[in-house]
Design a protein around this motif. Structure first.
Motif, short mmCIF file in Angstrom:
data_model
loop_
_atom_site.label_atom_id
_atom_site.label_comp_id
_atom_site.label_asym_id
_atom_site.label_seq_id
_atom_site.Cartn_x
_atom_site.Cartn_y
_atom_site.Cartn_z
N UNK A 48 -7.92 -9.12 8.09
CA UNK A 48 -8.51 -9.75 6.89
C UNK A 48 -9.15 -8.70 5.99
N UNK A 49 -9.83 -7.74 6.60
CA UNK A 49 -10.45 -6.66 5.82
C UNK A 49 -9.39 -5.84 5.11
N UNK A 50 -8.28 -5.55 5.80
CA UNK A 50 -7.18 -4.81 5.17
C UNK A 50 -6.58 -5.64 4.03
N UNK A 51 -6.42 -6.94 4.26
CA UNK A 51 -5.84 -7.79 3.20
C UNK A 51 -6.68 -7.78 1.94
N UNK A 52 -7.99 -7.76 2.09
CA UNK A 52 -8.87 -7.69 0.90
C UNK A 52 -8.64 -6.37 0.16
N UNK A 53 -8.55 -5.28 0.90
CA UNK A 53 -8.31 -3.98 0.28
C UNK A 53 -6.91 -3.94 -0.34
N UNK A 54 -5.97 -4.60 0.31
CA UNK A 54 -4.59 -4.65 -0.17
C UNK A 54 -4.48 -5.36 -1.51
N UNK A 55 -5.21 -6.44 -1.66
CA UNK A 55 -5.19 -7.18 -2.92
C UNK A 55 -5.82 -6.35 -4.03
N UNK A 56 -6.93 -5.71 -3.72
CA UNK A 56 -7.63 -4.91 -4.73
C UNK A 56 -6.77 -3.74 -5.20
N UNK A 57 -6.11 -3.04 -4.25
CA UNK A 57 -5.32 -1.85 -4.58
C UNK A 57 -3.87 -2.16 -4.93
N UNK A 58 -3.49 -3.45 -4.92
CA UNK A 58 -2.13 -3.89 -5.27
C UNK A 58 -1.07 -3.22 -4.39
N UNK A 59 -1.28 -3.30 -3.08
CA UNK A 59 -0.35 -2.72 -2.11
C UNK A 59 0.67 -3.80 -1.76
N UNK A 61 3.96 -2.85 -0.13
CA UNK A 61 4.87 -2.41 0.93
C UNK A 61 4.36 -2.68 2.34
N UNK A 62 3.06 -2.74 2.52
CA UNK A 62 2.48 -2.88 3.86
C UNK A 62 1.59 -4.11 3.90
N UNK A 63 2.00 -5.09 4.69
CA UNK A 63 1.19 -6.28 4.89
C UNK A 63 0.30 -6.09 6.11
N UNK A 64 -0.66 -6.97 6.29
CA UNK A 64 -1.58 -6.86 7.43
C UNK A 64 -0.82 -6.98 8.75
N UNK A 65 0.25 -7.75 8.77
CA UNK A 65 1.04 -7.90 9.98
C UNK A 65 1.80 -6.64 10.38
N UNK A 66 1.94 -5.70 9.46
CA UNK A 66 2.63 -4.44 9.74
C UNK A 66 1.73 -3.42 10.43
N UNK A 67 0.44 -3.68 10.46
CA UNK A 67 -0.52 -2.73 11.04
C UNK A 67 -0.42 -2.70 12.56
N UNK A 68 -0.62 -1.53 13.13
CA UNK A 68 -0.71 -1.37 14.57
C UNK A 68 -2.18 -1.10 14.89
N UNK A 69 -2.76 -1.97 15.71
CA UNK A 69 -4.18 -1.84 16.08
C UNK A 69 -4.24 -1.57 17.57
N UNK A 70 -4.77 -0.41 17.93
CA UNK A 70 -4.85 -0.04 19.34
C UNK A 70 -6.03 0.88 19.58
N UNK A 71 -6.29 1.14 20.84
CA UNK A 71 -7.38 2.05 21.23
C UNK A 71 -6.80 3.44 21.50
N UNK A 72 -7.53 4.47 21.09
CA UNK A 72 -7.09 5.83 21.38
C UNK A 72 -7.64 6.25 22.74
#
Length: 106
Positions: A48-59, A61-72
């Motif tokens: 959701x946080x990425x989606x807010x930034x995505x709307x503001x920056x007019x991105x 190519x990359x939707x929130x579902x395309x993100x990989x979230x993992x632990x290093x």
């Protein structure tokens, strides 16, 4: 001949530049996410946080579902994305550009 070569380089630049500017926006959005406390956020909150930034920056190519979230290895939450953009240049000639961005990139 020199003018033709310069014109061809200018055409390539005009076709490819928007992909790079969007990549810079994606990279900035992920770095901004990295500054937030990702360890306390759920995957949905991160998306959701990425989606807010995505709307503001007019991105587009990359939707929130395309993100990989993992632990290093250190146990920190890392948000990353790898994607490709295909931009037509002239007739049936296209440029394929691979991009990779991460929230912990320096």
């Amino acid at each position: 001949l020199i003018i033709a070569m310069l014109l061809f380089i200018a055409i390539i630049g005009m076709r490819v530049l928007p992909a790079y500017t969007e990549y810079m926006s994606v990279r900035k959005a992920l770095r901004d996410l990295g500054r937030e406390s990702l360890a306390t956020m759920s995957k949905k909150e991160i998306m959701d946080s990425y989606d807010r930034k995505r709307v503001i920056d007019d991105i587009k190519s990359v939707a929130a579902g395309d993100l990989t979230i993992q632990k290093d290895d250190a146990g920190n939450t890392v948000v990353s994305v790898e994607y490709q953009v295909i931009r037509p240049i002239v007739a049936n000639v296209s440029a394929l550009i691979d991009f990779k961005a991460s929230s912990n990139a320096k």
